[in-house]
Design an enzyme around this catalytic site. Sequence first.
Site, mmCIF file in Angstrom:
data_model
loop_
_atom_site.group_PDB
_atom_site.id
_atom_site.type_symbol
_atom_site.label_atom_id
_atom_site.label_comp_id
_atom_site.label_asym_id
_atom_site.label_seq_id
_atom_site.Cartn_x
_atom_site.Cartn_y
_atom_site.Cartn_z
ATOM 1 N N LYS A 107 86.881 -98.753 -49.503
ATOM 2 C CA LYS A 107 85.883 -99.365 -50.399
ATOM 3 C C LYS A 107 86.531 -100.152 -51.527
ATOM 4 C CE LYS A 107 83.774 -95.688 -51.995
ATOM 5 N NZ LYS A 107 84.477 -94.596 -51.352
ATOM 6 N N ARG B 215 76.769 -91.910 -55.694
ATOM 7 C CA ARG B 215 77.314 -90.910 -54.775
ATOM 8 C C ARG B 215 76.319 -89.796 -54.525
ATOM 9 N NH1 ARG B 215 83.076 -92.123 -55.965
ATOM 10 N NH2 ARG B 215 84.420 -91.029 -54.495
ATOM 11 N N ARG C 200 98.365 -92.914 -49.204
ATOM 12 C CA ARG C 200 97.986 -93.734 -50.361
ATOM 13 C C ARG C 200 98.843 -93.377 -51.586
ATOM 14 N NH1 ARG C 200 91.820 -94.411 -51.948
ATOM 15 N NH2 ARG C 200 91.837 -92.155 -52.084
ATOM 16 N N ARG D 7 97.888 -89.723 -55.850
ATOM 17 C CA ARG D 7 96.775 -89.243 -56.680
ATOM 18 C C ARG D 7 96.623 -87.741 -56.454
ATOM 19 N NH1 ARG D 7 91.682 -93.154 -55.614
ATOM 20 N NH2 ARG D 7 90.671 -91.127 -55.627
ATOM 21 N N ARG E 16 86.902 -83.424 -50.660
ATOM 22 C CA ARG E 16 86.163 -84.650 -50.989
ATOM 23 C C ARG E 16 85.350 -85.134 -49.792
ATOM 24 N NH1 ARG E 16 90.290 -88.647 -52.552
ATOM 25 N NH2 ARG E 16 88.688 -89.871 -53.577
HETATM 26 P P1 AMP Z 1 87.077 -92.588 -56.168
HETATM 27 O O1 AMP Z 1 88.177 -93.312 -56.826
HETATM 28 O O2 AMP Z 1 85.833 -93.420 -55.972
HETATM 29 O O3 AMP Z 1 87.495 -91.898 -54.901
HETATM 30 O O4 AMP Z 1 86.624 -91.421 -57.177
HETATM 31 C C1 AMP Z 1 87.544 -90.420 -57.589
HETATM 32 C C2 AMP Z 1 86.792 -89.232 -58.144
HETATM 33 O O5 AMP Z 1 86.036 -89.624 -59.309
HETATM 34 C C3 AMP Z 1 85.772 -88.592 -57.210
HETATM 35 O O6 AMP Z 1 86.369 -87.694 -56.290
HETATM 36 C C4 AMP Z 1 84.883 -87.877 -58.229
HETATM 37 O O7 AMP Z 1 85.523 -86.718 -58.745
HETATM 38 C C5 AMP Z 1 84.816 -88.887 -59.367
HETATM 39 N N1 AMP Z 1 83.712 -89.852 -59.161
HETATM 40 C C6 AMP Z 1 83.830 -91.186 -58.949
HETATM 41 N N2 AMP Z 1 82.612 -91.754 -58.800
HETATM 42 C C7 AMP Z 1 81.718 -90.754 -58.912
HETATM 43 C C8 AMP Z 1 80.288 -90.693 -58.828
HETATM 44 N N3 AMP Z 1 79.542 -91.788 -58.598
HETATM 45 N N4 AMP Z 1 79.705 -89.484 -58.975
HETATM 46 C C9 AMP Z 1 80.428 -88.379 -59.220
HETATM 47 N N5 AMP Z 1 81.764 -88.359 -59.293
HETATM 48 C C10 AMP Z 1 82.412 -89.528 -59.144
#
Ligand code: AMP
Length: 219
Positions: free
Chosen positions: A13, A88, A127, A160, A171
């Site tokens: 994404k 989400r 990654r 990460r 996740r």
């Molecule tokens: P990402 O970089 O999009 O994979 O997001 C990393 C982490 O940030 C996720 O695993 C969640 O812990 C938190 N996070 C990001 N976006 C959201 C969201 N829309 N709702 C809840 N937690 C989020």
Amino acid sequence: MRLVLLGAPGSGKGTQAKLLASEFGLLHVAPGDIFRSEIRAGTELGRLVEGILARGELVDDETCIRVIDTRLVSEEAKQGFVLDGFPRTIGQAEALDRILSGRGESLDLAVALEVDEDAILRRALSRRVCSRCGKPYNLAMQPPKVAGKCDDCGGDLVTRKDDQESTVKERLAVYREFTEPLTSYYAEKGILESVSGEGEVNEVFLRIKESLRKRNLLE
Ligand code: AMP
């Protein structure tokens, strides 16, 4: 153009959202990036979300909605935006609809990137991100020019915390439970396009552009 990108963690994404933002002049909003930069800066929000991200859980809806709302009222969002990692949950999707309809706007399209779970696990484990500027790399598909160093700022590349195998599995489970239902939510509204996220970055990007064309979102 107002877009949402849906897809499991590691489905690509972020990479596709950046390409869309640069090709169409859209504001790229990624709450995950915002949270990680707040954590690096040691802010109050960063301290609040640090443990949640490390465990692969979801930050509460209210906090996420507040973060998104502030970005969407900004001047840059007027040209259009691509949301990457938001919504989400159904609660977040409903809040987004309310925020937009309050301004007489609505989403044009939700693009769901489909990638099989084994591929996701493999991608997440290869990654790396820059510890200084946050730029993402993939050791298999988009390696840095100099091993272990960021092409842009020379910072050290790190894994990460939430890309450890057990956290990735958590996740994915969170994704299946809370986020996958969003595809039905947007399908019922008639604004969902599913696109295969497998293959080269540019191939996926072409598929996304094809779905935008199909919806008459491109000239
Ligand atoms: P990402 O970089 O999009 O994979 O997001 C990393 C982490 O940030 C996720 O695993 C969640 O812990 C938190 N996070 C990001 N976006 C959201 C969201 N829309 N709702 C809840 N937690 C989020």
